[in-house]
Design a protein around this motif. Structure first.
Motif, short mmCIF file in Angstrom:
data_model
loop_
_atom_site.label_atom_id
_atom_site.label_comp_id
_atom_site.label_asym_id
_atom_site.label_seq_id
_atom_site.Cartn_x
_atom_site.Cartn_y
_atom_site.Cartn_z
N GLN A 159 0.85 -1.06 -0.02
CA GLN A 159 0.02 -0.11 -0.16
C GLN A 159 0.98 1.16 -0.10
O GLN A 159 0.65 2.29 -0.57
N GLN A 163 1.05 4.22 -2.87
CA GLN A 163 0.64 5.52 -2.47
C GLN A 163 1.75 6.42 -3.05
O GLN A 163 1.52 7.41 -3.45
N LYS A 166 1.46 6.96 -6.60
CA LYS A 166 0.36 8.18 -7.05
C LYS A 166 0.53 9.53 -6.93
O LYS A 166 0.04 10.09 -7.33
N GLN A 167 1.15 9.59 -5.78
CA GLN A 167 1.46 10.69 -4.93
C GLN A 167 2.73 11.69 -5.55
O GLN A 167 2.89 12.76 -5.49
N VAL A 198 -5.11 0.56 -8.47
CA VAL A 198 -4.74 1.76 -8.02
C VAL A 198 -4.27 2.76 -8.99
O VAL A 198 -4.59 4.03 -8.99
N GLU A 201 -6.99 4.01 -11.48
CA GLU A 201 -8.20 4.76 -10.78
C GLU A 201 -7.77 5.98 -10.66
O GLU A 201 -8.63 6.87 -10.51
N THR A 202 -6.32 6.09 -10.23
CA THR A 202 -5.88 7.64 -9.74
C THR A 202 -5.42 8.30 -10.88
O THR A 202 -4.90 9.50 -10.74
N GLY A 417 -3.95 9.07 5.76
CA GLY A 417 -4.99 8.16 5.09
C GLY A 417 -4.02 7.69 3.85
O GLY A 417 -3.08 8.48 3.19
N PHE A 418 -4.56 6.40 3.21
CA PHE A 418 -3.96 6.32 1.86
C PHE A 418 -4.19 7.16 0.78
O PHE A 418 -3.42 7.34 -0.03
N ASP A 419 -5.46 7.78 0.74
CA ASP A 419 -5.45 8.98 -0.12
C ASP A 419 -5.30 10.31 0.28
O ASP A 419 -5.64 11.37 -0.32
N GLU A 420 -4.66 10.36 1.40
CA GLU A 420 -4.20 11.92 1.73
C GLU A 420 -2.83 12.15 1.37
O GLU A 420 -1.83 11.64 1.50
N ASN A 421 -2.73 13.22 0.64
CA ASN A 421 -1.58 13.77 0.09
C ASN A 421 -1.47 15.21 0.29
O ASN A 421 -1.77 16.22 0.19
#
Length: 457
Positions: A159, A163, A166-167, A198, A201-202, A417-421
């Motif tokens: 994960q 992450q 994607k970030q 992932v 989708e991102t 969070g996994f989606d927190e950038n």
């Protein structure tokens, strides 16, 4: 010139042995053909006077010693590369597995790479923002650096890798000169599906190149996977002037494949059965990171490895730590507390961090701020040990504030969070917010002028 031989001496595991072979060279690629069977690919791994040992990628099952034709290509393993590789998925030997067709290129590239002239290397500067506070704030990833992640079985390193992919971005990103090369070794099918899902989708798949060696693929192929990925990274960095982040997971699977092949070759084992040349083998991968004079691109590496039994002295993390410039260590105790990503900041470090942060790169307060946070959190560990003996109620007022700082640090800074950038400014502001819990006279590692400018009570 291609030469064909029609007989094998013996076949053992993934290896075949041939005698009376002329002019064979180390790392040469061979093609193995049998009637009624698909052709197989092999690589010369040992040459001793006319005796040659070949590593077969698809294994030697059902291979006849007599009804066989072995063709020596006279070349090492090569893969075609162009900018069209962006957004594509390949197997461990560089063959497309995404159904989007072959890559057509003007030339082929040797997967063993090109040695970097030390004189031509540039010192790593500037940083890559991952959006993860524990990395950006305290173990900053510098462009051109190699910074491994030490994990353990069951910890969320997959994960974390997804992450970061994607970030991740560079500070002066114009949108088209940053790419990620992702190499996965020995992963399961559902893990590959997770990574692909992932990335798609991102919306970052168009800047990602994936090389995937699955757990049921030949172990021999695992040896080539990181080399194919790094060759693609070198092409993008030094011929297309792109800044490339290479993430390789799991290096422990790679080293176990190395041990398996070494055992089949009956080589003298070293520590825990790994081959004695594992240090130089890993160095041949890790040292392909860096920046070159005259090139506008760079290669930054994040190798991820799982430590067997969480043992940081195991040969794989031990040798990796010698070669690379720091490490990010994941903590099982933090993970059990429900903290993601479970990065233990105290044993983690980035040796090149000081050269890519500060006024010209991140912000003027970053170096002092990071030193103060490290100092305060290490003090928290001492006070927690004391509290277990005398009880938290018996601690002094200052010590109780340190305990509160430790709780807030783990819940608000480390936990994310996994989606927190988070941007680098958000991370630094949060660090000041946490330090405001402590008395001002405890901030002994920060320039008083910076305290006056940034600290908000």
């Amino acid at each position: 010139m291609k030469v064909k031989y029609l007989r094998l001496e013996k076949a053992v595991g993934p290896l075949i042995v041939m005698d009376d072979v002329k002019n064979a060279s180390y790392d040469e690629i061979v093609e193995i053909e049998m009637p009624g069977e698909p052709s197989r690919m092999g690589k010369v791994v040992q040459v001793d006077h006319g005796r040659v040992i070949i590593q077969v990628y698809q294994g030697t099952a059902n291979l006849s010693l007599n009804k066989v034709a072995v063709t020596f290509s006279g070349k090492p393993m090569e893969i075609p590369l162009s900018r069209e590789i962006l957004g594509r998925v390949f197997n461990g030997v560089g063959k497309p597995i995404d159904g989007a067709g072959e890559i057509y290129a003007q030339r082929l590239y040797n997967i063993n790479g090109r040695p970097m002239n030390p004189v031509a290397r540039l010192y790593p500067r500037n940083y890559i923002q991952t959006g993860i506070s524990s990395i950006d704030g305290l173990t900053t990833l510098i462009r051109g650096q190699k910074l491994p992640i030490f994990s353990g079985d069951g910890l969320p390193h997959n994960q974390l890798a997804a992450q970061i992919v994607k970030q991740a971005r560079i500070s002066d990103d114009k949108g088209n000169n940053f790419a990620v090369v992702f190499a996965a070794m020995g992963i399961k099918h559902d893990e590959l599906d997770f990574f692909q899902r992932v990335f798609e989708e991102t919306g970052v798949m168009n800047r990602v190149v994936m090389f995937a060696n699955l757990a049921d693929d030949p172990a021999v192929e695992r040896i080539s996977t990181p080399r194919c990925a790094l060759t693609a990274a070198e092409y993008l960095a030094f011929e297309c002037d792109m800044h490339v982040l290479v993430i390789m997971t799991d290096m422990t699977s790679y080293c176990e494949a190395l041990r398996e092949i070494s055992s089949a070759r009956e080589e003298v084992p070293s520590r825990k059965g790994y081959p004695g040349y594992m240090y130089s083998d890993l160095a041949s991968l890790y040292e392909r990171a860096g920046m070159l004079k005259g090139s506008g691109g760079s290669i930054t590496q994040i190798p991820i490895l799982t430590m067997p039994n969480d043992d940081i002295t195991h040969p794989v993390p031990d040798l990796t730590g010698y070669i690379t410039e720091g490490q990010i260590v994941l903590s099982r105790s933090l993970y059990q507390m429900g903290i993601y990503p479970p990065i233990n900041v105290l044993p983690s470090l980035s040796r090149l961090m000081k050269d890519g942060i500060g006024k010209e790169y991140t912000r003027e307060d970053h170096p002092d701020l990071a030193n103060q946070i490290f100092s305060a959190y290490s003090r928290v560990q001492e006070i927690r040990a004391l509290a277990q003996v005398i009880g938290e109620d018996e601690l002094s007022e200052v010590d109780q504030k340190y305990m509160e700082f430790g709780r807030q640090f783990e819940e608000r800074f480390t936990k994310q969070g996994f989606d927190e950038n988070r941007s680098i400014e958000e991370t630094l502001d949060l660090m000041w917010e946490l330090l405001s819990i402590l008395p001002e006279d405890e901030l002994t590692r920060i320039d008083p002028a910076l305290v006056k400018k940034y600290l908000r009570k």
